[in-house]
Design a protein around this motif. Sequence first.
Motif, PDB file in Angstrom:
ATOM      1  N   PRO A  45       0.812  -1.221   0.000  1.00  0.00           N
ATOM      2  CA  PRO A  45       0.000   0.000   0.000  1.00  0.00           C
ATOM      3  C   PRO A  45       0.845   1.270   0.000  1.00  0.00           C
ATOM      4  CG  PRO A  45      -0.792  -1.555   1.639  1.00  0.00           C
ATOM      5  CD  PRO A  45       0.522  -2.068   1.164  1.00  0.00           C
ATOM      6  N   LEU A  46       2.068   1.179   0.501  1.00  0.00           N
ATOM      7  CA  LEU A  46       2.897   2.372   0.651  1.00  0.00           C
ATOM      8  C   LEU A  46       3.855   2.560  -0.505  1.00  0.00           C
ATOM      9  CD1 LEU A  46       3.679   1.892   4.439  1.00  0.00           C
ATOM     10  CD2 LEU A  46       1.722   2.996   3.355  1.00  0.00           C
ATOM     11  N   THR A  47       3.977   1.554  -1.353  1.00  0.00           N
ATOM     12  CA  THR A  47       4.815   1.666  -2.548  1.00  0.00           C
ATOM     13  C   THR A  47       4.000   1.154  -3.729  1.00  0.00           C
ATOM     14  OG1 THR A  47       5.783  -0.495  -2.038  1.00  0.00           O
ATOM     15  CG2 THR A  47       7.020   1.451  -1.328  1.00  0.00           C
ATOM     16  N   PRO A  51       6.142  -3.533  -7.898  1.00  0.00           N
ATOM     17  CA  PRO A  51       6.947  -3.354  -9.107  1.00  0.00           C
ATOM     18  C   PRO A  51       6.207  -2.501 -10.127  1.00  0.00           C
ATOM     19  CG  PRO A  51       5.894  -5.496  -9.144  1.00  0.00           C
ATOM     20  CD  PRO A  51       5.572  -4.883  -7.801  1.00  0.00           C
ATOM     21  N   ALA A  52       6.958  -1.855 -10.985  1.00  0.00           N
ATOM     22  CA  ALA A  52       6.371  -0.890 -11.927  1.00  0.00           C
ATOM     23  C   ALA A  52       5.858  -1.585 -13.179  1.00  0.00           C
ATOM     24  CB  ALA A  52       7.406   0.168 -12.276  1.00  0.00           C
ATOM     25  N   VAL A  53       4.966  -2.530 -12.996  1.00  0.00           N
ATOM     26  CA  VAL A  53       4.388  -3.261 -14.119  1.00  0.00           C
ATOM     27  C   VAL A  53       2.897  -3.408 -13.874  1.00  0.00           C
ATOM     28  CG1 VAL A  53       6.497  -4.522 -14.674  1.00  0.00           C
ATOM     29  CG2 VAL A  53       4.880  -5.491 -13.039  1.00  0.00           C
ATOM     30  N   ALA A  54       2.145  -3.606 -14.949  1.00  0.00           N
ATOM     31  CA  ALA A  54       0.714  -3.867 -14.847  1.00  0.00           C
ATOM     32  C   ALA A  54       0.499  -5.375 -14.775  1.00  0.00           C
ATOM     33  CB  ALA A  54       0.008  -3.272 -16.048  1.00  0.00           C
ATOM     34  N   PRO A  55      -0.610  -5.865 -14.207  1.00  0.00           N
ATOM     35  CA  PRO A  55      -1.630  -5.042 -13.550  1.00  0.00           C
ATOM     36  C   PRO A  55      -1.240  -4.663 -12.130  1.00  0.00           C
ATOM     37  CG  PRO A  55      -2.262  -7.335 -13.445  1.00  0.00           C
ATOM     38  CD  PRO A  55      -0.987  -7.296 -14.238  1.00  0.00           C
ATOM     39  N   VAL A  56      -1.720  -3.505 -11.706  1.00  0.00           N
ATOM     40  CA  VAL A  56      -1.538  -3.068 -10.325  1.00  0.00           C
ATOM     41  C   VAL A  56      -2.703  -3.617  -9.514  1.00  0.00           C
ATOM     42  CG1 VAL A  56      -1.435  -1.085  -8.776  1.00  0.00           C
ATOM     43  CG2 VAL A  56      -0.297  -0.987 -11.001  1.00  0.00           C
ATOM     44  N   MET A  57      -2.389  -4.266  -8.406  1.00  0.00           N
ATOM     45  CA  MET A  57      -3.426  -4.867  -7.585  1.00  0.00           C
ATOM     46  C   MET A  57      -3.702  -3.994  -6.365  1.00  0.00           C
ATOM     47  SD  MET A  57      -4.073  -7.500  -9.396  1.00  0.00           S
ATOM     48  CE  MET A  57      -5.245  -8.323  -8.281  1.00  0.00           C
ATOM     49  N   ARG A  62      -8.078  -5.465  -9.234  1.00  0.00           N
ATOM     50  CA  ARG A  62      -7.153  -4.746 -10.093  1.00  0.00           C
ATOM     51  C   ARG A  62      -7.480  -3.258 -10.108  1.00  0.00           C
ATOM     52  NH1 ARG A  62      -6.709  -7.774 -15.805  1.00  0.00           N
ATOM     53  NH2 ARG A  62      -5.328  -6.000 -16.123  1.00  0.00           N
ATOM     54  N   ALA A  63      -6.432  -2.453 -10.144  1.00  0.00           N
ATOM     55  CA  ALA A  63      -6.606  -1.002 -10.277  1.00  0.00           C
ATOM     56  C   ALA A  63      -6.795  -0.696 -11.757  1.00  0.00           C
ATOM     57  CB  ALA A  63      -5.389  -0.270  -9.727  1.00  0.00           C
ATOM     58  N   GLY A 118     -14.549  -0.769  -0.523  1.00  0.00           N
ATOM     59  CA  GLY A 118     -13.411  -1.617  -0.795  1.00  0.00           C
ATOM     60  C   GLY A 118     -12.318  -0.822  -1.493  1.00  0.00           C
ATOM     61  N   ALA A 119     -11.124  -1.414  -1.603  1.00  0.00           N
ATOM     62  CA  ALA A 119      -9.984  -0.686  -2.161  1.00  0.00           C
ATOM     63  C   ALA A 119     -10.232  -0.270  -3.604  1.00  0.00           C
ATOM     64  CB  ALA A 119      -8.720  -1.541  -2.063  1.00  0.00           C
ATOM     65  N   VAL A 120     -10.782  -1.166  -4.416  1.00  0.00           N
ATOM     66  CA  VAL A 120     -11.035  -0.836  -5.817  1.00  0.00           C
ATOM     67  C   VAL A 120     -12.087   0.259  -5.915  1.00  0.00           C
ATOM     68  CG1 VAL A 120     -11.922  -1.713  -8.000  1.00  0.00           C
ATOM     69  CG2 VAL A 120     -10.306  -3.086  -6.680  1.00  0.00           C
TER      70      VAL A 120
END
Length: 222
Positions: A45-47, A51-57, A62-63, A118-120
């Motif tokens: 959550p803080l970074t 890693p700088a790749v998709a998908p971002v969870m 998924r974000a 929820g987060a999404v």
Amino acid sequence: MLATRAGHREPVLERLAAAAARRPDVAARAFAPLAPLAPDVAARPLTPLVPAVAPVMLGDGRAVQVDGTTCGSAVLSMLAMAGDPVLAWWVWTGVDPVPPAGGRPGRPAAAHADDRHGAVGRFDLLQRAAKAATNRSGLGPLPWPAAFGTPPWGAARVARFAGYGHRVVDDRSEAGARVVRAALLAASRGVPVPLFAGGDLRTGWSDAVPRHVVLLAAAAGE
């Protein structure tokens, strides 16, 4: 400013701890979800760009952008989360360790107490807030048409990780190549860069406005 490299987790946690210390009554709630997690999971959550790749969870989801017009809003939301660990923590957990008295730019109203979406869902709310901010007064006194997504000048005004400007370039020209190299250099040093793709009058007015926005979050080598 939040460094987005995994090795910088401790300064990030210190930053969030310092924020929570100003409101000790909510500190326990804010950090409770971290306790049972492995260190690499707790850091996510803080970074958000590591890693700088998709998908971002985000949690179990998924974000992704809300709709076909919010690619820029999604990019700016990720950028805001990368630059503000308190905001990122709210998106992940629904808890704001430091509920702002007057609201925080780029953050939906009453974002400090949201357990419903929820987060999404909270990421979606953040995108909608970003779009409202970028499109307000997008055409001088008039709003930018929602169907056209995010205007580059609005994105530059709202972007919160660092100081951004906007510039239209032909990436086939030397001037455009210099801009791309500068963006790659910034990303390689941990400063993400929003990039608008498209925008070409030769194929008609419908293509004159850049049609898609991506976030350059890392670069290595060529």
